[in-house]
Design an enzyme around this catalytic site. Sequence first.
Site: not given
Ligand code: ACM
Length: 543
Positions: A347-348, A268, A414, A487-489, A440, A197, A168
């Site tokens: 994930d996701e 992702h 997580w 996480w660096t959004e 986080y 990602d 990100r």
């Molecule tokens: C995550 O925070 N989607 C691993």
Amino acid sequence: MNKALLIFFCSIFFCATAKSFAIFPTPKEIKHQSGFFVLQASSAIIAHQPGEIENALYLDDYLSSHCQLRLKILPATNTTSIELQLIDTNESTSLNRKESYECVVTPQKVILKATTKVGLFYAIQSFIQMLPNRAVDMKVKDSITIPCLTIYDYPDVAYRGMHLDVSRHFFNVSEIEKYIDLLALNKMNYFHWHLTDDQGWRIEIKKYPLLTQVGSIRKGTITGLYPGNGNTNEPYGGYYTQDDISTVVQYAAKRSITVIPEIEMPGHCSAAIAAYPFLSCFPDSVTEYPKECTWAGGPRTKKEVQQTWGIFKDISAPTTQVLNFYHDVLDEVIALFPSPYIHIGGDEVKTDYWEASDSAQQIMQKEKLKDVSDLEAYFINDMIAYLKGKGKRTIGWDEILDKDVDTSAIVMIWNTKKKIESEAVNYKHQVILAPSNYFYLNNLQHIGDTALMYKKPILTLKDILSFDNDFMKQHSAKLLGIEGCLWTEYIPDWNKLLYFVLPRLTAIADKGWNFNKKNDTHYKDNFIDHLPELMAWYHFIGY
Ligand code: ACM
């Protein structure tokens, strides 16, 4: 002033500031004694064998850059000394744990002792935390007074990690090294590097040059809180060459840190698909994005790197061609990273495209898979087996456990407490705990925090320190360790990164080191009481 007088004044000064240092993570045992050791330019570091000498060089560099002392490294000396001792396991029963160490400060010498190189490195980390406030407070450059004490210490869990998302927002090699230094100072031993990602592919893969030529650059980035109030309309990019990666891996190894790469799949992966559309179930369809977001670069006609945050439907196809592509990528990754673990994300994963794709449906029929969830397990199990064949263990996010995946995979949890408990019991996997509501660090630090535009939950130091999982304590064989994530959004640069990680990273490190400690108010208060010294130290060493 003559030396004896100076030492006398130093001692008086020290008595007045006796509590002006703290050691993090909190050592298991620390016994204070009377008297002082005085470190001065004529002191030496004693080291004999390679593991001692490597650690001596690290210590000497620290003393030279932060305390203006460049000491000699010698096999023996008549002067005061810091002696590094790598001893045999049968010489000490208390030090037979891999990462344990002892630190003994007497008026004549400091002895830093362990049975392993990493233990010795941790002894040095504790020792250097006794130094800096002294150097700053006394404004004395040629000698530093250290109180006599004995420390015996070891970590409770084997894996103490910190993650960084560089997709990100990108952080250059020197920033990554400073981040690794922070982990080392906190006796963490794994750096989880989230390299790919939707918003950028950041690792050079020689067989597939477009991954970085195309996949590392997005044409713009949404501005403001998701879905955003516009777009920067500026290209954003950056990636690490394979030489950069090797530089980082070696830098980390010198600090007893293993670097774990993460290559996200099957979700992702918009950046990879932009570079190689054949990875998609629908190579000719254009990249979709949420209607509320603003897109840079004019009308879309093909696949593009994502410019906004979220979870996207265009995921990697489960075909043999795509699986082979990831095998090729992993081959180059394995050659770069000596880590026993490789993280493959997982994930996701939105499976809408698999449901709609003929080729995905044909694979399900051929492999006798009842649904797309099984297909996901098929994809992940293929990677687990491939990595196993290369001598590596797979790590995946906890969604991989909604499927039936090989129990050799390690699961990074997580999601919620409930998930921690049900997954560890039902699936018999080893786990690393990275609960988003505790570890986080992209969560806000306090109410009214203006550093972020979005209303994430507040995660205070005390919240992190409150994490206590009796369940995992009881099932400690399944617990490999813990990890903090960033996480660096909304974290575009180094200064903002520092704002988010300090001092909360130290609280996570303490949790890992002291996982079995009783989680009472005394534990939390002790940590909070010593924050001023901790922050002064970080400031002193340039953070
Ligand atoms: C995550 O925070 N989607 C691993």
